[in-house]
Scaffold this active site. Structure first.
Site, PDB file in Angstrom:
ATOM      1  CE  LYS A 111      39.630 -29.095 -11.361  1.00  0.00           C
ATOM      2  NZ  LYS A 111      40.753 -29.975 -11.701  1.00  0.00           N
ATOM      3  CE  LYS A 157      48.560 -20.849 -17.529  1.00  0.00           C
ATOM      4  NZ  LYS A 157      48.409 -22.219 -17.940  1.00  0.00           N
ATOM      5  CE  LYS A 204      36.387 -20.297 -20.298  1.00  0.00           C
ATOM      6  NZ  LYS A 204      37.392 -19.959 -21.290  1.00  0.00           N
TER       7      LYS A 204
END
Ligand code: TRP
Length: 335
Positions: A206, A123, A203
Site C-alpha cells: 500500500k 519505526k 513487494k
C-alpha cells in the site's frame, strides 16, 4: 526453529489467533498471502481474529478516521471470506483485558529484550520521537495472544520476533507465578508466494502505491494491468518466499490453454501483450467480483450492522478474556 510450516496445518485442531492493523484496504497480495490462510485455517482450527486498534494509535493517525477504518477492515475480511460463524471477529480496544494483561506482562519483560525488536528500531528511525506505546507494542501483542490460550499465531515474517517475545513472556510468567499460559507458536507460510508490485519494483505494498486492490472496479483493474510491468527484475530476497508478478499469479489462477499460449507469446516472444493483458484484466476482475459484491452488500447494511456484530462479539471475547484474567490476577498476587 519453533516455527511450523504451512504443510503442518492438518495437525489436531488448535486455537489460532491473529490481529489485523486497521488499514481499511486490502490488496491482492494480502488476499493471497494472509486472508486465504485464515480462510483455510478457520475450517479446521478454532479461530479468533481482532482489529488491533490500540496498536494502530502507537504511530500517527487520524482520530476522525480510525473507527471507520476499523469497521471497514472488518467488512473487507468478511467480504474476502472469513466466516463469522467459524471465526470470532472483534476489536481489541473493546476488550479491556488486553490492556490490563499488557501492563502485567510489561512488568515482566526486560527492557533490553524490547530494545532488540526490529520493528521498534525501524519505526523509531521513521518517527523521530517514539512514544512509550510504540516501545511496549510487543507487550500488548503478547497479551492479545496469551489472553485466549492460543497455540498458533499466523503472522508475516516481520511479526515473528514479536511472537517469540510472547513466548518469552509466557514462560517468564509461568516460571514466576506457576503454569498459567499456553506457550504459542508463530505460524508463517513460507511456501506462500509474495506478490511483486505492479510497477515491478519490489513487494506489492500500500505504501508504495503499486497495488491491485480487492475493491478496484473492472475499469481500474484494466487501467492498472495495462500499465503493469510484465518482466521485472526479480528481487532476490523476499522474506523467504518466492516472488511472483501479478501475471504469474494470474496464470496460476487461470491455468487454461488460451492463457498459457498468450502468456508464452507475451513473456517469451514479446508479442500479443495487449491481448494478454486484456485477458488478465478480465479474469482478475472476475476473480475479485464476488468480493466486491459481498463488500457492497455489507456496505449497504451500513456501519450499524458491523457495529452490532462487533458489540456482540466483544461480549463473547470479554467473557473468555476475563476467565484468563482471573487466573492471572490470582497467580500474580493481585487478588
Ligand atoms: N502487530 C501485528 C501486525 O502489525 C498485528 C497484531 C497485533 C497481532 N496483535 C497481534 C498479530 C496478535 C498477531 C497476534 O501485523
Amino acid at each position: 526453529m519453533d516455527q511450523i510450516s504451512h504443510n503442518d496445518q492438518h495437525k489436531p485442531a488448535s486455537r489460532v489467533i491473529t490481529g489485523l492493523r486497521p488499514t481499511g484496504s486490502l490488496h491482492i497480495g494480502n488476499l493471497i498471502t494472509s486472508v486465504a490462510r485464515l480462510v483455510e485455517l478457520q475450517k479446521t482450527q478454532e479461530c479468533l481474529l481482532f482489529v488491533a486498534d490500540l496498536h494502530a494509535i502507537t504511530t500517527p493517525y487520524e482520530p476522525k478516521e480510525l473507527r471507520a477504518r476499523v469497521i471497514d477492515t472488518v467488512r473487507l475480511y468478511l467480504a474476502a471470506g472469513v466466516d463469522p460463524d467459524k471465526c470470532l471477529i472483534f476489536v481489541q480496544s473493546e476488550v479491556s483485558q488486553h490492556t490490563e494483561l499488557g501492563w502485567i506482562l510489561s512488568s515482566l519483560l526486560p527492557v533490553a529484550e524490547l530494545e532488540r525488536m526490529t520493528q521498534y528500531k525501524e519505526k523509531t528511525a521513521q518517527h523521530k520521537k517514539p512514544n512509550l506505546g510504540l516501545f511496549s507494542y510487543p507487550a500488548l501483542m503478547a497479551a492479545d495472544i496469551l489472553l485466549y490460550d492460543a497455540d498458533l499465531v499466523p503472522v508475516g515474517q516481520d511479526q515473528v520476533q514479536h511472537v517469540e517475545l510472547t513466548r518469552t513472556a509466557a514462560r517468564k510468567f509461568n516460571k514466576a507465578f506457576g503454569e498459567t499460559f499456553r506457550v504459542p507458536r508463530p505460524y508463517v507460510a513460507h511456501d506462500r508466494a509474495r506478490i511483486i508490485g505492479l510497477d515491478g519494483k519490489g513487494k506489492m505494498s500500500k505504501s508504495l502505491g503499486n497495488t491491485l486492490n480487492l475493491l478496484d472496479s473492472p475499469e481500474v483493474i484494466g487501467k492498472k494491468i495495462r500499465k503493469a510491468v510484465i518482466n521485472p527484475e526479480r528481487p532476490t530476497s523476499f522474506e523467504g518466499a518466492k516472488p511472483i508478478t501479478i501475471f504469474e499469479l494470474h496464470d496460476q489462477l487461470f491455468p487454461d490453454v488460451q492463457t498459457a499460449e498468450l502468456s508464452k507469446q507475451c513473456h517469451r516472444e514479446n508479442r500479443n501483450c495487449k491481448d494478454y493483458k486484456e485477458l488478465v484484466a478480465q479474469n482478475l476482475a472476475a476473480y475479485l467480483a464476488p468480493i466486491r459484491q459481498r463488500y457492497a452488500e455489507l456496505a449497504a447494511k451500513g456501519d450499524a450492522y458491523i457495529e452490532r456484530f462487533l458489540a456482540a462479539n466483544a461480549d463473547l471475547a470479554r467473557a473468555r478474556a476475563e476467565q484468563t484474567m482471573q487466573r492471572v490476577r490470582e497467580a500474580s498476587g493481585l487478588r
